[in-house]
Design a protein around this motif. Structure first.
Motif, short mmCIF file in Angstrom:
data_model
loop_
_atom_site.label_atom_id
_atom_site.label_comp_id
_atom_site.label_asym_id
_atom_site.label_seq_id
_atom_site.Cartn_x
_atom_site.Cartn_y
_atom_site.Cartn_z
N PRO A 32 0.63 -1.16 -0.03
CA PRO A 32 -0.05 -0.27 0.35
C PRO A 32 1.18 1.70 0.32
CG PRO A 32 -0.81 -1.48 1.50
CD PRO A 32 -0.04 -1.92 0.83
N TYR A 33 0.35 1.67 -0.67
CA TYR A 33 0.53 4.04 -0.59
C TYR A 33 0.05 4.38 -1.33
CZ TYR A 33 1.13 3.50 -5.55
OH TYR A 33 1.06 3.35 -7.32
N ARG A 34 0.09 6.07 -1.31
CA ARG A 34 -0.43 7.10 -1.37
C ARG A 34 0.11 7.74 -2.54
NH1 ARG A 34 -1.50 8.31 4.72
NH2 ARG A 34 0.65 8.20 4.83
N LEU A 35 -0.50 8.92 -3.10
CA LEU A 35 -0.23 9.25 -4.38
C LEU A 35 -0.49 10.63 -3.79
CD1 LEU A 35 -1.16 7.72 -7.33
CD2 LEU A 35 0.94 8.27 -6.96
N THR A 36 0.03 11.62 -4.38
CA THR A 36 0.12 13.43 -4.16
C THR A 36 0.42 13.54 -5.64
OG1 THR A 36 0.30 13.14 -2.35
CG2 THR A 36 0.40 15.67 -3.22
N ARG A 37 -0.71 14.67 -6.18
CA ARG A 37 -0.34 14.74 -7.68
C ARG A 37 0.25 16.52 -7.63
NH1 ARG A 37 -3.91 16.66 -12.11
NH2 ARG A 37 -3.52 15.55 -14.01
N ILE A 38 1.29 16.56 -8.20
CA ILE A 38 2.11 17.76 -8.59
C ILE A 38 1.67 18.52 -9.39
CG2 ILE A 38 4.28 18.84 -7.80
CD1 ILE A 38 3.05 18.05 -5.62
N GLY A 39 1.79 19.45 -10.25
CA GLY A 39 1.12 20.18 -11.07
C GLY A 39 2.33 20.50 -10.98
N MET A 40 2.96 20.93 -13.01
CA MET A 40 4.36 21.55 -12.99
C MET A 40 3.47 22.62 -14.46
SD MET A 40 6.47 18.26 -13.31
CE MET A 40 5.79 17.49 -14.45
N PRO A 41 4.39 23.77 -14.44
CA PRO A 41 5.53 24.36 -13.38
C PRO A 41 4.87 24.44 -11.96
CG PRO A 41 5.20 25.45 -15.57
CD PRO A 41 4.02 23.95 -15.60
N GLU A 42 4.14 25.02 -12.05
CA GLU A 42 3.66 26.25 -10.98
C GLU A 42 3.32 25.22 -9.67
OE1 GLU A 42 1.14 24.10 -12.68
OE2 GLU A 42 0.94 25.57 -14.75
N GLN A 43 3.21 24.07 -9.28
CA GLN A 43 2.92 23.81 -8.20
C GLN A 43 4.95 23.32 -7.85
OE1 GLN A 43 0.15 20.23 -7.26
NE2 GLN A 43 -0.35 21.09 -4.96
N VAL A 44 5.20 22.92 -8.46
CA VAL A 44 6.28 21.49 -7.96
C VAL A 44 7.26 23.07 -7.58
CG1 VAL A 44 7.17 21.84 -10.53
CG2 VAL A 44 7.70 19.71 -9.17
N LYS A 45 6.60 24.31 -7.82
CA LYS A 45 8.18 25.38 -7.71
C LYS A 45 7.25 25.61 -6.25
CE LYS A 45 10.64 24.48 -10.99
NZ LYS A 45 12.03 24.18 -10.85
N SER A 46 6.13 25.74 -5.84
CA SER A 46 5.60 26.10 -4.96
C SER A 46 5.96 26.59 -3.32
CB SER A 46 4.23 26.08 -4.98
OG SER A 46 4.26 24.73 -3.90
N PRO A 47 6.49 27.51 -3.21
CA PRO A 47 7.39 27.04 -1.49
C PRO A 47 6.33 26.34 -0.80
CG PRO A 47 6.21 29.68 -1.61
CD PRO A 47 5.34 28.42 -2.87
N ALA A 48 4.58 25.88 -0.91
CA ALA A 48 4.22 24.75 -0.15
C ALA A 48 5.27 23.11 -0.01
CB ALA A 48 3.63 24.36 -0.50
N TYR A 49 5.68 23.11 -1.80
CA TYR A 49 6.41 21.94 -2.15
C TYR A 49 7.90 22.20 -1.84
CZ TYR A 49 7.52 18.25 -4.82
OH TYR A 49 7.99 16.52 -5.55
N ALA A 50 7.83 23.07 -1.66
CA ALA A 50 9.15 22.74 -1.39
C ALA A 50 9.35 22.42 -0.15
CB ALA A 50 9.77 24.92 -0.95
N ALA A 51 9.31 22.23 0.30
CA ALA A 51 9.39 21.25 2.23
C ALA A 51 9.18 19.75 1.79
CB ALA A 51 7.73 21.53 2.84
N ILE A 52 8.95 19.64 0.19
CA ILE A 52 9.36 18.45 0.16
C ILE A 52 10.14 17.74 -1.04
CG2 ILE A 52 8.14 16.15 -1.03
CD1 ILE A 52 6.30 16.94 1.64
N ASN A 53 10.45 18.84 -1.60
CA ASN A 53 11.79 19.26 -2.67
C ASN A 53 12.26 20.23 -2.91
OD1 ASN A 53 13.44 19.15 -4.84
ND2 ASN A 53 12.55 17.11 -5.07
N PRO A 54 13.14 20.80 -2.24
CA PRO A 54 13.87 21.61 -1.81
C PRO A 54 13.85 22.53 -3.42
CG PRO A 54 15.15 21.04 0.49
CD PRO A 54 14.12 20.00 -0.58
N LEU A 55 14.33 21.56 -4.59
CA LEU A 55 14.90 21.72 -5.76
C LEU A 55 13.54 22.04 -7.01
CD1 LEU A 55 17.83 18.92 -6.32
CD2 LEU A 55 17.60 21.52 -5.45
N GLY A 56 12.23 21.81 -6.05
CA GLY A 56 11.07 21.69 -6.39
C GLY A 56 11.50 21.20 -8.08
N GLU A 57 11.28 19.41 -7.99
CA GLU A 57 11.25 18.64 -8.69
C GLU A 57 10.02 17.63 -8.08
OE1 GLU A 57 14.68 17.59 -9.00
OE2 GLU A 57 15.94 19.56 -10.13
N THR A 58 10.15 16.19 -9.46
CA THR A 58 9.09 15.35 -8.81
C THR A 58 10.14 14.40 -9.61
OG1 THR A 58 8.38 15.97 -10.74
CG2 THR A 58 7.31 16.66 -8.65
#
Length: 244
Positions: free
Chosen positions: A34-60
């Protein structure tokens, strides 16, 4: 609140549209845990401050593991998934010839094969300032993609899968990148018969259909191993406080 040492269901943060993280979804489906998914829109959401907590480089992609750690980069995530599969007979043990073949295939995909498409993505997403620059970038990208496919065609000689007779996470990663050929219309798929045969072998795989549904934002098939689609805010709420 989960702590870094509290087992939990992993969360994969994957990029859309067209992200190479598609392959990580396929690999996790093959793993069968089992695992879960979180969909990250590119390029807007992937470069957001919120996603920076996951990946500071803004990448998936990025993966929040069962013990609360964060792993980024496709190759690192796929090697992690491969190791998780060992107790279930779904991975390749390090130190074996099979692992070396898988690791080579994964490295080739992560550098040569992935990188060949970079000029075409740059052309599509940014666009150079002049028609001459655009034409040069397109010609360079087409030549690089053809060269990478020719190298992969040689690698697949005598093999059913990327690393030999056994399906591995390298095949999952291949599927995430190989579909880019359709986006950029470089040449017909059947120009390289072995590469085409591998693509066709994977195209109807149930795990690939799950990844396609996830990327399209559609309900996951009933047979999906993924247990939920979380929003980024929902996923952030599950992170250990010291990771936010």
């Amino acid at each position: 609140m989960n702590t870094p040492h509290t087992p939990s269901t992993p969360i994969l943060f994957y990029g859309v549209p067209g992200g190479s993280s598609f392959g990580s979804i396929v690999a996790l489906e093959w793993l069968g845990r089992p695992y879960r998914l979180t969909r990250i829109g590119m390029p807007e959401q992937v470069k957001s401050p919120a996603y920076a907590a996951i990946n500071p480089l803004g990448e998936t992609p990025s993966l929040r593991t069962a013990d609360g750690r964060l792993i980024s980069e496709s190759a690192a995530i796929l090697n992690h998934v491969n190791a998780l599969g060992l107790p279930y007979g779904r991975g390749v043990a390090q130190g074996t010839p099979e692992f070396d073949a898988m690791n080579y295939a994964l490295s080739f995909l992560n550098t040569t094969f992935y990188g060949a498409f970079a000029p075409l993505w740059a052309l599509l997403e940014h666009g150079p300032e002049s028609e001459m620059a655009a034409a040069a970038l397109k010609d360079y990208g087409h030549a690089a993609v053809q060269k990478a496919h020719a190298a992969l065609e040689r690698l697949l000689e005598g093999r059913t899968w990327m690393a030999g007779d056994q399906r591995t996470v390298a095949d999952a990663y291949f599927m995430g990148i190989a579909r880019w050929l359709d986006y950029h219309q470089v040449f017909p798929r059947d120009r390289f018969p072995r590469v085409h045969a591998l693509y066709e072998r994977l195209r109807d795989d149930p795990a690939v259909r799950v990844a396609e549904a996830a990327e399209a934002g559609e309900p996951l098939p009933a047979a999906a191993v993924a247990t939920a689609q979380l929003t980024l805010d929902e996923a952030l709420a599950l992170l250990p406080s010291d990771a936010r």
